[in-house]
Scaffold this motif. Structure first.
Motif, mmCIF file in Angstrom:
data_model
loop_
_atom_site.group_PDB
_atom_site.id
_atom_site.type_symbol
_atom_site.label_atom_id
_atom_site.label_comp_id
_atom_site.label_asym_id
_atom_site.label_seq_id
_atom_site.Cartn_x
_atom_site.Cartn_y
_atom_site.Cartn_z
ATOM 1 N N MET A 227 0.880 -1.007 0.181
ATOM 2 C CA MET A 227 -0.049 0.069 -0.138
ATOM 3 C C MET A 227 0.811 1.192 -0.134
ATOM 4 O O MET A 227 0.528 2.128 -0.734
ATOM 5 C CB MET A 227 -0.779 0.104 1.217
ATOM 6 C CG MET A 227 -1.805 1.070 1.156
ATOM 7 S SD MET A 227 -2.961 1.202 2.673
ATOM 8 C CE MET A 227 -1.596 1.293 4.047
ATOM 9 N N ASN A 228 1.830 1.132 0.730
ATOM 10 C CA ASN A 228 2.722 2.403 0.718
ATOM 11 C C ASN A 228 3.664 2.640 -0.782
ATOM 12 O O ASN A 228 3.656 4.025 -0.887
ATOM 13 C CB ASN A 228 3.858 2.392 1.990
ATOM 14 C CG ASN A 228 3.255 2.426 3.361
ATOM 15 O OD1 ASN A 228 2.210 2.872 3.412
ATOM 16 N ND2 ASN A 228 3.919 1.990 4.131
ATOM 17 N N ILE A 229 3.829 1.718 -1.122
ATOM 18 C CA ILE A 229 4.537 1.818 -2.587
ATOM 19 C C ILE A 229 3.649 2.405 -3.337
ATOM 20 O O ILE A 229 4.012 3.184 -4.229
ATOM 21 C CB ILE A 229 5.171 0.435 -3.148
ATOM 22 C CG1 ILE A 229 6.356 0.017 -1.980
ATOM 23 C CG2 ILE A 229 5.540 0.540 -4.531
ATOM 24 C CD1 ILE A 229 6.723 -1.434 -2.338
ATOM 25 N N ALA A 230 2.256 1.817 -3.362
ATOM 26 C CA ALA A 230 1.259 2.171 -4.375
ATOM 27 C C ALA A 230 0.934 3.836 -4.113
ATOM 28 O O ALA A 230 0.847 4.748 -5.043
ATOM 29 C CB ALA A 230 -0.042 1.346 -4.001
ATOM 30 N N ILE A 231 0.804 4.452 -2.882
ATOM 31 C CA ILE A 231 0.525 5.629 -2.431
ATOM 32 C C ILE A 231 1.762 6.422 -2.863
ATOM 33 O O ILE A 231 1.655 7.564 -3.242
ATOM 34 C CB ILE A 231 0.176 5.649 -1.004
ATOM 35 C CG1 ILE A 231 -1.019 5.200 -0.775
ATOM 36 C CG2 ILE A 231 0.367 7.200 -0.624
ATOM 37 C CD1 ILE A 231 -1.419 5.244 0.628
ATOM 38 N N PHE A 232 2.844 5.991 -2.987
ATOM 39 C CA PHE A 232 4.416 6.630 -3.504
ATOM 40 C C PHE A 232 4.043 6.828 -4.826
ATOM 41 O O PHE A 232 4.423 7.971 -5.290
ATOM 42 C CB PHE A 232 5.488 6.074 -2.969
ATOM 43 C CG PHE A 232 6.754 6.711 -3.377
ATOM 44 C CD1 PHE A 232 7.111 7.799 -2.700
ATOM 45 C CD2 PHE A 232 7.398 6.158 -4.488
ATOM 46 C CE1 PHE A 232 8.218 8.453 -2.943
ATOM 47 C CE2 PHE A 232 8.509 6.952 -4.482
ATOM 48 C CZ PHE A 232 9.035 7.920 -3.985
ATOM 49 N N ILE A 233 3.886 5.976 -5.640
ATOM 50 C CA ILE A 233 3.520 5.797 -6.949
ATOM 51 C C ILE A 233 2.523 7.005 -7.311
ATOM 52 O O ILE A 233 2.438 7.895 -8.358
ATOM 53 C CB ILE A 233 3.188 4.755 -7.744
ATOM 54 C CG1 ILE A 233 4.664 3.691 -7.339
ATOM 55 C CG2 ILE A 233 2.930 4.670 -8.956
ATOM 56 C CD1 ILE A 233 4.378 2.231 -7.703
ATOM 57 N N GLY B 8 1.585 9.377 -5.740
ATOM 58 C CA GLY B 8 2.320 10.760 -5.402
ATOM 59 C C GLY B 8 3.106 11.220 -6.535
ATOM 60 O O GLY B 8 3.127 12.441 -6.732
ATOM 61 N N ILE B 9 4.067 10.485 -7.032
ATOM 62 C CA ILE B 9 4.821 10.789 -8.264
ATOM 63 C C ILE B 9 3.716 11.134 -9.215
ATOM 64 O O ILE B 9 3.962 12.236 -9.981
ATOM 65 C CB ILE B 9 5.605 9.641 -8.607
ATOM 66 C CG1 ILE B 9 6.498 9.570 -7.400
ATOM 67 C CG2 ILE B 9 6.202 9.801 -9.826
ATOM 68 C CD1 ILE B 9 7.608 8.146 -7.573
ATOM 69 N N ALA B 10 2.807 10.548 -9.530
ATOM 70 C CA ALA B 10 1.813 10.739 -10.695
ATOM 71 C C ALA B 10 1.174 12.009 -10.438
ATOM 72 O O ALA B 10 0.904 13.014 -11.381
ATOM 73 C CB ALA B 10 0.653 9.474 -10.958
ATOM 74 N N LEU B 11 0.936 12.478 -9.088
ATOM 75 C CA LEU B 11 0.323 13.681 -8.718
ATOM 76 C C LEU B 11 1.161 14.714 -8.954
ATOM 77 O O LEU B 11 0.854 15.912 -9.472
ATOM 78 C CB LEU B 11 -0.304 13.709 -7.271
ATOM 79 C CG LEU B 11 -1.622 13.063 -7.208
ATOM 80 C CD1 LEU B 11 -1.964 12.692 -5.869
ATOM 81 C CD2 LEU B 11 -2.830 13.411 -7.888
#
Length: 130
Positions: free
Chosen positions: A13-19, A21-24
Protein backbone atom coordinates in the motif's frame (compact mmCIF):
# COMPACT_ATOMS: atom_id res chain seq x y z
CA UNK A 1 1.73 -15.23 10.24
CA UNK A 2 -0.99 -12.56 10.22
CA UNK A 3 1.56 -9.95 11.29
CA UNK A 4 3.72 -10.79 8.24
CA UNK A 5 0.72 -10.54 5.95
CA UNK A 6 -0.27 -7.23 7.51
CA UNK A 7 3.24 -5.82 7.12
CA UNK A 8 3.44 -7.03 3.52
CA UNK A 9 0.12 -5.41 2.66
CA UNK A 10 1.22 -2.19 4.37
CA UNK A 11 4.42 -2.13 2.31
CA UNK A 12 2.47 -2.74 -0.91
CA UNK A 13 0.00 0.00 0.00
CA UNK A 14 2.81 2.45 0.82
CA UNK A 15 4.53 1.75 -2.49
CA UNK A 16 1.24 2.28 -4.33
CA UNK A 17 0.60 5.57 -2.50
CA UNK A 18 4.15 6.69 -3.31
CA UNK A 19 3.56 5.94 -7.01
CA UNK A 20 0.28 7.87 -6.87
CA UNK A 21 2.23 10.76 -5.31
CA UNK A 22 4.69 10.75 -8.20
CA UNK A 23 1.81 10.71 -10.71
CA UNK A 24 0.17 13.61 -8.85
CA UNK A 25 3.44 15.56 -9.03
CA UNK A 26 3.45 15.11 -12.80
CA UNK A 27 -0.21 16.15 -12.97
CA UNK A 28 0.52 19.17 -10.76
CA UNK A 29 3.31 20.32 -13.09
CA UNK A 30 1.07 19.78 -16.12
CA UNK A 31 -1.72 21.72 -14.42
CA UNK A 32 0.69 24.56 -13.61
CA UNK A 33 1.82 24.75 -17.24
CA UNK A 34 -1.79 24.72 -18.44
CA UNK A 35 -2.68 27.41 -15.90
CA UNK A 36 0.17 29.63 -17.09
CA UNK A 37 -0.76 29.17 -20.75
CA UNK A 38 -4.44 29.84 -20.07
CA UNK A 39 -3.66 32.92 -17.98
CA UNK A 40 -1.33 34.22 -20.69
CA UNK A 41 -3.98 33.72 -23.38
CA UNK A 42 -6.76 35.31 -21.31
CA UNK A 43 -4.51 38.26 -20.37
CA UNK A 44 -4.43 39.49 -23.96
CA UNK A 45 -7.95 38.50 -24.98
CA UNK A 46 -9.89 39.89 -21.97
CA UNK A 47 -12.30 37.02 -22.28
CA UNK A 48 -14.27 35.12 -19.67
CA UNK A 49 -11.99 34.26 -16.74
CA UNK A 50 -13.87 31.12 -15.69
CA UNK A 51 -11.28 28.94 -17.43
CA UNK A 52 -8.46 30.51 -15.40
CA UNK A 53 -10.35 29.99 -12.15
CA UNK A 54 -11.14 26.41 -13.16
CA UNK A 55 -7.47 25.68 -13.88
CA UNK A 56 -6.39 27.37 -10.64
CA UNK A 57 -8.76 25.29 -8.53
CA UNK A 58 -7.68 22.13 -10.35
CA UNK A 59 -4.09 23.05 -9.50
CA UNK A 60 -5.03 23.42 -5.82
CA UNK A 61 -6.83 20.06 -5.86
CA UNK A 62 -3.64 18.35 -7.01
CA UNK A 63 -1.72 20.32 -4.40
CA UNK A 64 -4.12 19.22 -1.64
CA UNK A 65 -3.88 15.56 -2.65
CA UNK A 66 -0.08 15.82 -2.54
CA UNK A 67 -0.31 17.42 0.90
CA UNK A 68 -2.57 14.56 1.98
CA UNK A 69 -0.04 11.98 0.83
CA UNK A 70 2.76 13.88 2.57
CA UNK A 71 0.73 13.96 5.80
CA UNK A 72 0.08 10.22 5.41
CA UNK A 73 3.79 9.44 5.53
CA UNK A 74 4.53 12.03 8.24
CA UNK A 75 1.68 10.80 10.50
CA UNK A 76 2.89 7.21 10.61
CA UNK A 77 0.71 5.92 7.77
CA UNK A 78 -2.50 7.68 8.80
CA UNK A 79 -4.76 9.93 6.70
CA UNK A 80 -6.08 12.92 8.69
CA UNK A 81 -9.84 13.24 8.28
CA UNK A 82 -9.87 17.02 7.99
CA UNK A 83 -7.76 16.86 4.81
CA UNK A 84 -10.47 14.82 3.10
CA UNK A 85 -13.01 17.44 4.12
CA UNK A 86 -10.82 20.23 2.69
CA UNK A 87 -10.47 18.34 -0.58
CA UNK A 88 -14.22 17.70 -0.72
CA UNK A 89 -15.02 21.38 -0.21
CA UNK A 90 -12.52 22.45 -2.86
CA UNK A 91 -13.80 19.85 -5.32
CA UNK A 92 -17.42 20.96 -4.89
CA UNK A 93 -16.45 24.63 -5.30
CA UNK A 94 -14.63 23.72 -8.51
CA UNK A 95 -17.67 21.79 -9.72
CA UNK A 96 -19.96 24.76 -9.03
CA UNK A 97 -17.63 27.09 -10.94
CA UNK A 98 -17.35 24.74 -13.91
CA UNK A 99 -21.02 23.76 -14.23
CA UNK A 100 -23.42 26.34 -12.89
CA UNK A 101 -26.43 25.73 -15.11
CA UNK A 102 -29.34 25.04 -12.77
CA UNK A 103 -29.91 27.12 -9.66
CA UNK A 104 -31.39 24.15 -7.79
CA UNK A 105 -28.20 22.16 -8.41
CA UNK A 106 -26.11 25.06 -7.11
CA UNK A 107 -28.31 25.22 -4.02
CA UNK A 108 -27.90 21.49 -3.37
CA UNK A 109 -24.12 21.68 -3.86
CA UNK A 110 -23.96 24.72 -1.58
CA UNK A 111 -25.83 22.81 1.10
CA UNK A 112 -23.34 19.97 0.72
CA UNK A 113 -20.51 22.48 1.24
CA UNK A 114 -22.28 23.66 4.38
CA UNK A 115 -22.53 20.06 5.62
CA UNK A 116 -18.81 19.55 4.94
CA UNK A 117 -17.91 22.78 6.76
CA UNK A 118 -20.02 21.75 9.76
CA UNK A 119 -18.33 18.34 9.67
CA UNK A 120 -14.97 20.06 9.58
CA UNK A 121 -15.88 22.13 12.63
CA UNK A 122 -16.99 18.99 14.47
CA UNK A 123 -13.80 17.18 13.52
CA UNK A 124 -11.69 20.13 14.68
CA UNK A 125 -13.55 20.24 17.98
CA UNK A 126 -13.91 16.55 18.86
CA UNK A 127 -11.27 14.57 16.99
CA UNK A 128 -7.71 14.50 18.28
CA UNK A 129 -5.21 15.79 15.71
CA UNK A 130 -1.87 14.10 15.19
Amino acid sequence: MFIKISRSLTVIMNIAIFIVGIALCAALIDSLITLCITAWDKFFVHDDYNKIVEELITFFLYFEFLALITKYFKNNFHFPLHYFLYIGITAIVRFIIVSHDLSTDILIWSISILVLVISLLLVEKFVQRD
